[in-house]
Structure formats: C-alpha cells, structure tokens
Write an enzyme that holds these catalytic residues in place. Structure first.
Site, short mmCIF file in Angstrom:
data_model
loop_
_atom_site.label_atom_id
_atom_site.label_comp_id
_atom_site.label_asym_id
_atom_site.label_seq_id
_atom_site.Cartn_x
_atom_site.Cartn_y
_atom_site.Cartn_z
N GLU A 69 -5.58 -1.70 -3.20
CA GLU A 69 -6.93 -1.61 -3.77
C GLU A 69 -7.18 -2.75 -4.77
OE1 GLU A 69 -10.17 1.60 -5.34
OE2 GLU A 69 -8.53 2.12 -4.01
N SER A 127 -12.29 8.60 -2.03
CA SER A 127 -12.15 8.37 -0.59
C SER A 127 -11.33 7.12 -0.33
CB SER A 127 -13.53 8.26 0.07
OG SER A 127 -14.31 7.27 -0.57
N GLY A 148 -17.04 9.73 -6.12
CA GLY A 148 -15.99 9.74 -7.14
C GLY A 148 -14.85 10.67 -6.81
N ASP A 164 -5.35 8.16 -8.59
CA ASP A 164 -5.99 8.60 -7.34
C ASP A 164 -4.99 8.63 -6.20
OD1 ASP A 164 -8.18 8.54 -8.93
OD2 ASP A 164 -9.14 6.83 -7.96
N SER A 200 -14.05 2.45 12.54
CA SER A 200 -14.51 3.41 11.53
C SER A 200 -15.62 4.29 12.12
CB SER A 200 -15.05 2.67 10.31
OG SER A 200 -15.85 3.53 9.54
N HIS A 219 -9.81 7.89 -17.64
CA HIS A 219 -9.57 6.53 -18.16
C HIS A 219 -8.30 6.45 -19.01
CE1 HIS A 219 -13.33 4.77 -16.65
NE2 HIS A 219 -13.85 5.95 -16.90
#
Length: 383
Positions: A157, A124, A121, A169, A66, A33
């Site tokens: 995102e 992905s 977590g 990420d 997918s 964070h």
C-alpha cells in the site's frame, strides 16, 4: 458471496480451476491514528470481505479481472510496474513485495469481488492486499508467515498505492477472530484478544457517503506533525522514538512553545493511547457503557484537536449522543468521510436508521447507508 458463483465466474473468464480466498474488512473499536505513532489499536475483522480466485498460468503474465470495475489488467511478473488502473496496484504491489523478499512467483490469473463497501473506511484496500498475499502464498506454496503477509500488504500500500499507512488494517484482516477484538501493540507487533460481548447491543456503521478530497494529503500531514513533535522532544529525551514514549508534560514543555498546531495533534495521540488502555479494561470487565463514553471522547478529539472529521460525521455523532439506546459513537478510520461506528440497542436499530436517514437527507441531500456488522475470522481459504 458463495464459493460456487466465484468458482464458475472464474472458470468462465480463465477456463481454469481456482483456489478461493476470503479476506475481511475491519472496524476499529477505539485507538485512531495511534498505529503509526507506535501506540495500541483495537480493531476487529468483520463479516464483510474481499473474495479472490486465483490459478497458475503457463506463461509469465498476470491477468487480473475486477468485478467492481468490470475491467481486465494485464502485466508481467518479470516486469512488475504500477498500473494505470488504480485497483490493480493493490494486487500488483503485493506480488512486487513478495518478489522483493525473494519469493519465487510465476504468472497467474486473478479474479476479485467483494462486499466491503468501497470508500467507507472499512479497509477494503487492506482486505484486497491480504487476500492477494494469502492467495499467492497458497498458489505457489511459499509458506509466508502470517505476520509477514500483513507486513507485505502494508508495504504494498505504501509503495504501489502511495498511502503511508500503519499496520492496523492489514493486521486485523489477517489475524481477526470471531467475537474478539484485537489488542495490538503497533511497536512490538504483539497482540492479544479481548472478548467483544455485546449482550443485546450491535455494532452499527453509518456511512456518510462522502470522501472529501483532503483525506490522503491530511493523513500524510498529520503523520509529519506527529514526527515533528517527537523530533523536538527527542532533543531533550534521546530515548523517545514515537509518541508512545511521550507524556503530556513533555509536550507542554517542549512542543507547545514551538508550535501550537503540532502540540494539539500530538496531544490527541497521547490521550488516545491512554483512552485505548482504559477501554481494554472496560471491555474485559464487560462495561459497555464505559467503552461507549470513551468512544464519544475519541470523536471529540478527532474532530476538534486532530481535525480529521467533517460536518457529515460530526452531525451523525451529535444526533445519537443524547439517545439512551446508543452507548457510544465516533468517526472511524482516516477521516473526512467514511463511517461512524455506533453501539446500539438491538431492537432500536431499525427505528434509528429510519430517523437518521431522513434527517441526514434533509441536512445534506445525501443518502445514508447503514451496515450492521459482526466480528469474524481473518484471511483464509474459502470453500
């Protein structure tokens, strides 16, 4: 996952020869964070990845498939909109962001599979976005700089998936290197590599197999609390822009009197930035015990002060804390579920998994999944 299977599945679905791309998930050694607060993080790419296959179409349509969801999603490059299939938005969002930046895209076929456990977590979603950005770059010869692939993925995102995430990420997915942790300055985007020498120890991830509903709303609330703390301090110190610029003394003077909760959240971040800088020194000096101690401290802060842990994560950390074979452990990622990351003596791993699995089942009635992971290289062509 092997290239031959990926290629043959794609040919069966789309009757075309694909470009193949691999993009890894990530762990974060320490620095949780801190990314959206202008601080440092210490991620590493891992040997679990998202794999995509892609080819051009003669028309303007986008045909996605997918493997995980066994589902097609069909749309148009000319009229990019959010899909009802949430998995597709991580792909479509990247195409949308590339178009926003003026890159010329045509229709394409796209197949996605992978072995990054979903909801654990391990990012992905970032791996999907970075794989997509890199694949579209290769397919249409866009020459997108590596950093821009990470930034496009992050923006995708935020816009199409609705998660107000930091850059860590996606950066780790693109820039990862085997046997290295990345020391990333989230303000300047400058990074360096720190050798991750584990010498007889391995990284063990223990997946709680829970994702409490709080996760996304709490994440956005924590961001807002951090921003509020910065705003109050900025009234007295105009040069302060993020918690990276803040000291505990400033928080004591200007945030604590106004709001105890905001003070607690901001204090955690300021302390965590300090812990990460100390952890980097420990790693450079090869002091794994020192790193492990800091990981335990981070978990305590995430659980008690930042309040993003849950009883399942706390249980797993408390169980390993007294064990000599575990140097450090903490929850990893956004919180409220997912994995703990543990540094464990190699020959003790099997016994530890067996013992913890039965205790976890007894305590929560849940299966505990365990993954031994190694660091790996970032997003690349897959042959």
């Amino acid at each position: 996952m092997n290239a031959q299977d990926l290629r043959s599945t794609f040919k069966r679905l789309f009757n075309a020869e694909p470009i193949l791309v691999r993009s890894p998930g990530r762990i974060n050694i320490i620095g949780e964070h801190t990314d959206y607060n202008g601080g440092f993080v210490m991620p590493a790419a891992i040997d679990k990845a998202i794999y995509v296959a892609i080819s051009k179409r003669e028309d303007d349509e986008i045909h996605l498939f997918s493997e995980s969801y066994q589902q097609f999603d069909i749309s148009s490059i000319k009229n990019l909109q959010k899909s009802e299939n949430s998995w597709a938005n991580y792909i479509l969002g990247v195409a949308d962001q590339l178009k926003e930046r003026g890159y010329a895209l045509g229709g394409f076929n796209f197949y996605i599979d992978g072995d990054v456990p979903l909801g654990a977590g391990l990012s992905s979603s970032a791996a999907v976005e970075c794989a997509t950005g890199f694949a579209l770059d290769q397919l249409f010869s866009l020459e997108v700089p590596k950093l821009d692939i990470a930034l496009v993925a992050q923006k995708a995102e935020q816009t199409f998936a609705g998660v107000n995430c930091g850059i860590m990420d996606q950066f780790a997915s693109v820039f990862g290197q085997k046997d290295q942790a990345i020391m990333l300055d989230c303000r300047s985007m400058q990074h360096s590599y720190i050798p991750l020498k584990l010498d007889g120890y391995k990284l063990l991830l223990l997946n709680t197999n829970v994702k409490h509903a709080l996760a996304d709303s709490a994440y956005n609330k924590r961001r807002a609390q951090c921003e509020q703390g910065v705003a109050w301090i900025k009234e007295h110190y105009p040069n302060v822009n993020t918690l990276r610029d803040v000291t505990l003394e400033m928080l004591e003077a200007h945030v604590k009197p106004k709001d105890e909760e905001v003070f607690k959240k901001c204090s955690f971040v300021v302390k965590e930035i300090g812990r990460l800088l100390t952890a980097a020194e420990q790693l450079v000096n090869g002091n794994l015990h020192g790193l492990g101690h800091l990981m335990f401290e981070t978990h305590e802060g995430l659980s008690k002060d930042y309040e993003v842990s849950c009883k399942e994560l706390d249980f797993l950390v408390e169980e390993v804390k007294p064990l000599d074979e575990v140097l450090g452990a903490r929850m990893m990622g956004g919180g409220f579920g997912g994995c703990t990351i543990n540094i464990v003596k190699e020959e003790k791993i099997a016994d530890l998994i067996e013992e913890l699995s039965s205790k976890y089942l007894l305590q929560f009635g849940l299966k505990l999944d365990a993954y031994i992971v190694q660091t790996d290289n970032g997003t690349s062509l897959f042959n």
